[in-house]
Motif scaffolding. Structure first.
Motif, PDB file in Angstrom:
ATOM      1  N   PHE A   1       0.858  -1.175   0.000  1.00 47.51           N
ATOM      2  CA  PHE A   1       0.000   0.000   0.000  1.00 47.51           C
ATOM      3  C   PHE A   1       0.899   1.230   0.000  1.00 47.51           C
ATOM      4  N   GLU A   2       0.623   2.171  -0.874  1.00 49.40           N
ATOM      5  CA  GLU A   2       1.322   3.454  -0.830  1.00 49.40           C
ATOM      6  C   GLU A   2       0.439   4.439  -0.080  1.00 49.40           C
ATOM      7  N   LEU A   3       0.855   4.808   1.116  1.00 52.20           N
ATOM      8  CA  LEU A   3       0.052   5.658   1.994  1.00 52.20           C
ATOM      9  C   LEU A   3       0.890   6.840   2.443  1.00 52.20           C
ATOM     10  N   GLN A   4       0.455   8.017   2.092  1.00 50.67           N
ATOM     11  CA  GLN A   4       1.163   9.252   2.406  1.00 50.67           C
ATOM     12  C   GLN A   4       2.635   9.168   1.986  1.00 50.67           C
ATOM     13  N   GLY A   5       2.846   8.611   0.820  1.00 50.20           N
ATOM     14  CA  GLY A   5       4.184   8.514   0.271  1.00 50.20           C
ATOM     15  C   GLY A   5       5.049   7.421   0.876  1.00 50.20           C
ATOM     16  N   ARG A   6       4.491   6.599   1.757  1.00 51.88           N
ATOM     17  CA  ARG A   6       5.248   5.524   2.402  1.00 51.88           C
ATOM     18  C   ARG A   6       4.852   4.171   1.815  1.00 51.88           C
ATOM     19  N   THR A   7       5.799   3.262   1.812  1.00 56.51           N
ATOM     20  CA  THR A   7       5.575   1.899   1.334  1.00 56.51           C
ATOM     21  C   THR A   7       5.237   1.012   2.519  1.00 56.51           C
ATOM     22  N   VAL A   8       4.002   0.513   2.551  1.00 54.73           N
ATOM     23  CA  VAL A   8       3.531  -0.343   3.642  1.00 54.73           C
ATOM     24  C   VAL A   8       3.413  -1.754   3.093  1.00 54.73           C
ATOM     25  N   TRP A   9       4.317  -2.636   3.513  1.00 56.50           N
ATOM     26  CA  TRP A   9       4.395  -3.970   2.923  1.00 56.50           C
ATOM     27  C   TRP A   9       4.589  -5.010   4.032  1.00 56.50           C
ATOM     28  N   GLY A  10       4.724  -6.263   3.605  1.00 54.18           N
ATOM     29  CA  GLY A  10       5.012  -7.337   4.553  1.00 54.18           C
ATOM     30  C   GLY A  10       3.867  -7.626   5.491  1.00 54.18           C
ATOM     31  N   ALA A  11       4.201  -7.956   6.738  1.00 52.78           N
ATOM     32  CA  ALA A  11       3.195  -8.377   7.712  1.00 52.78           C
ATOM     33  C   ALA A  11       2.137  -7.301   7.937  1.00 52.78           C
ATOM     34  N   THR A  12       2.561  -6.041   7.999  1.00 46.77           N
ATOM     35  CA  THR A  12       1.592  -4.959   8.231  1.00 46.77           C
ATOM     36  C   THR A  12       0.594  -4.874   7.091  1.00 46.77           C
ATOM     37  N   ALA A  13       1.078  -4.956   5.856  1.00 41.87           N
ATOM     38  CA  ALA A  13       0.178  -4.916   4.700  1.00 41.87           C
ATOM     39  C   ALA A  13      -0.750  -6.120   4.685  1.00 41.87           C
ATOM     40  N   MET A  14      -0.249  -7.283   5.082  1.00 40.59           N
ATOM     41  CA  MET A  14      -1.075  -8.489   5.078  1.00 40.59           C
ATOM     42  C   MET A  14      -2.194  -8.393   6.109  1.00 40.59           C
ATOM     43  N   MET A  15      -1.889  -7.841   7.275  1.00 44.96           N
ATOM     44  CA  MET A  15      -2.937  -7.662   8.281  1.00 44.96           C
ATOM     45  C   MET A  15      -3.952  -6.614   7.837  1.00 44.96           C
ATOM     46  N   LEU A  16      -3.460  -5.521   7.285  1.00 46.45           N
ATOM     47  CA  LEU A  16      -4.370  -4.480   6.799  1.00 46.45           C
ATOM     48  C   LEU A  16      -5.218  -4.972   5.632  1.00 46.45           C
ATOM     49  N   SER A  17      -4.705  -5.935   4.877  1.00 49.71           N
ATOM     50  CA  SER A  17      -5.460  -6.476   3.751  1.00 49.71           C
ATOM     51  C   SER A  17      -6.767  -7.118   4.209  1.00 49.71           C
ATOM     52  N   GLU A  18      -6.747  -7.725   5.389  1.00 47.91           N
ATOM     53  CA  GLU A  18      -7.990  -8.308   5.911  1.00 47.91           C
ATOM     54  C   GLU A  18      -9.006  -7.211   6.215  1.00 47.91           C
ATOM     55  N   LEU A  19      -8.537  -6.095   6.763  1.00 44.37           N
ATOM     56  CA  LEU A  19      -9.439  -4.967   7.006  1.00 44.37           C
ATOM     57  C   LEU A  19      -9.998  -4.440   5.686  1.00 44.37           C
ATOM     58  N   VAL A  20      -9.153  -4.344   4.665  1.00 45.82           N
ATOM     59  CA  VAL A  20      -9.605  -3.865   3.355  1.00 45.82           C
ATOM     60  C   VAL A  20     -10.715  -4.760   2.806  1.00 45.82           C
ATOM     61  N   GLU A  21     -10.520  -6.073   2.897  1.00 42.94           N
ATOM     62  CA  GLU A  21     -11.534  -6.992   2.375  1.00 42.94           C
ATOM     63  C   GLU A  21     -12.855  -6.837   3.119  1.00 42.94           C
ATOM     64  N   ILE A  22     -12.789  -6.629   4.414  1.00 44.89           N
ATOM     65  CA  ILE A  22     -14.010  -6.412   5.199  1.00 44.89           C
ATOM     66  C   ILE A  22     -14.676  -5.097   4.808  1.00 44.89           C
ATOM     67  N   LEU A  23     -13.871  -4.054   4.584  1.00 42.56           N
ATOM     68  CA  LEU A  23     -14.427  -2.754   4.249  1.00 42.56           C
ATOM     69  C   LEU A  23     -15.057  -2.726   2.877  1.00 42.56           C
ATOM     70  N   LYS A  24     -14.728  -3.671   2.023  1.00 40.36           N
ATOM     71  CA  LYS A  24     -15.428  -3.785   0.742  1.00 40.36           C
ATOM     72  C   LYS A  24     -16.898  -4.119   0.980  1.00 40.36           C
ATOM     73  N   GLU A  25     -17.171  -4.853   2.052  1.00 38.12           N
ATOM     74  CA  GLU A  25     -18.557  -5.166   2.422  1.00 38.12           C
ATOM     75  C   GLU A  25     -19.260  -3.912   2.938  1.00 38.12           C
ATOM     76  N   PHE A  26     -18.522  -3.073   3.650  1.00 38.74           N
ATOM     77  CA  PHE A  26     -19.108  -1.830   4.162  1.00 38.74           C
ATOM     78  C   PHE A  26     -19.611  -0.969   3.021  1.00 38.74           C
TER      79      PHE A  26
END
Length: 213
Positions: A185-210
C-alpha cells in the motif's frame, strides 16, 4: 469515510467469520520468480499484539502507522502498526496492543474503546503470532512518538487504504540483500508492505462489504 457509520459496521462485522488467510495472501511477498518464501523456526512463535486505532477527524476516519528507526534487525526502517510482544504482565493480546500503543505513540489505554480484532496472524520473519486489535477514539489523539522505537508517525485516511490506486507492487531488497516481489500500500508517500500490509489487507476486504452495506 464516516467515523460513526464505519465503527458501527466494524463492531458487528468482527463478530462474524473473517476472511483470514485468503485476505493475507493478497499482500504476501514472494521470491522474484513468484515462488513462496519459506522460513523455518526451531521454537514456537511468541505472542504479540498490534492496534489499528481508528480515530475521527472531522467526519472522516484515520489511523496511525509508525516508521521503525533504522537498526540492526529484520524490521529496520519499516512501516508498522503500533504494537509489540506479549509480556507476562499483560492479561491478553488486547492489553499488549494497548500497552504498546501507549509506550510507542503516547495514546493512553483508557482513551481507546475496543471494537474487536481481526484474525491472528503469523509473522514468519520474526516468529510471532500477532493479534490485530481494532480500537477507536472519538478525536485525533496527541501522538507522542517514543524516539527509540518510532522514527515517524503518519496518519492515512481509511479511504486511502481502500483506494485501489494505492495498491501497488515492486521489488524490495531487505538489509541482508534478500530480494522479494512485494505487493504494498502506498500511503502518504510511504511503502507499507510485509506483515503490516497483510494484516491491513484483511481490514480492506471487510471494508469492501461496508461499501455494499
Amino acid at each position: 469515510m464516516n467515523f460513526d457509520e464505519l465503527t458501527r459496521f466494524l463492531e458487528k462485522r468482527v463478530q462474524l467469520p473473517l476472511p483470514g488467510n485468503s485476505a493475507h495472501e493478497l499482500m504476501k511477498p514472494r521470491l522474484p520468480n513468484g515462488a513462496p518464501i519459506k522460513m523455518n523456526h526451531a521454537s514456537n512463535p511468541r505472542k504479540g499484539g498490534v492496534l489499528i486505532l481508528l480515530y475521527r477527524d472531522g467526519e472522516n476516519t484515520y489511523f496511525p502507522l509508525i516508521q521503525r528507526p533504522h537498526y540492526e534487525g529484520i524490521h529496520s526502517g519499516q512501516m508498522a502498526l503500533p504494537g509489540g510482544r506479549f509480556e507476562e504482565w499483560d492479561g491478553n493480546q488486547y492489553e499488549t496492543a494497548l500497552r504498546e500503543t501507549r509506550e510507542e505513540i503516547g495514546v493512553q489505554e483508557g482513551k481507546v474503546e475496543i471494537i474487536g480484532s481481526l484474525s491472528e496472524f503469523f509473522v514468519a520473519a520474526s516468529n510471532y503470532m500477532v493479534l490485530p486489535v481494532i480500537g477507536k477514539i472519538d478525536h485525533k489523539p496527541g501522538f507522542i512518538p517514543e524516539p527509540r522505537e518510532v522514527a515517524d508517525i503518519v496518519t492515512p485516511a481509511v479511504q486511502d487504504l481502500i483506494n485501489p490506486t494505492n495498491l501497488k507492487e515492486k521489488e524490495i531488497i531487505v538489509q541482508s540483500g534478500f530480494k522479494m516481489q512485494c505487493p504494498y500500500f502506498e500511503l502518504q508517500g510511504r511503502t507499507v508492505w510485509g506483515a503490516t500490509a497483510m494484516m491491513l489487507s484483511e481490514l480492506v476486504e471487510i471494508l469492501k462489504e461496508f461499501g455494499d452495506s
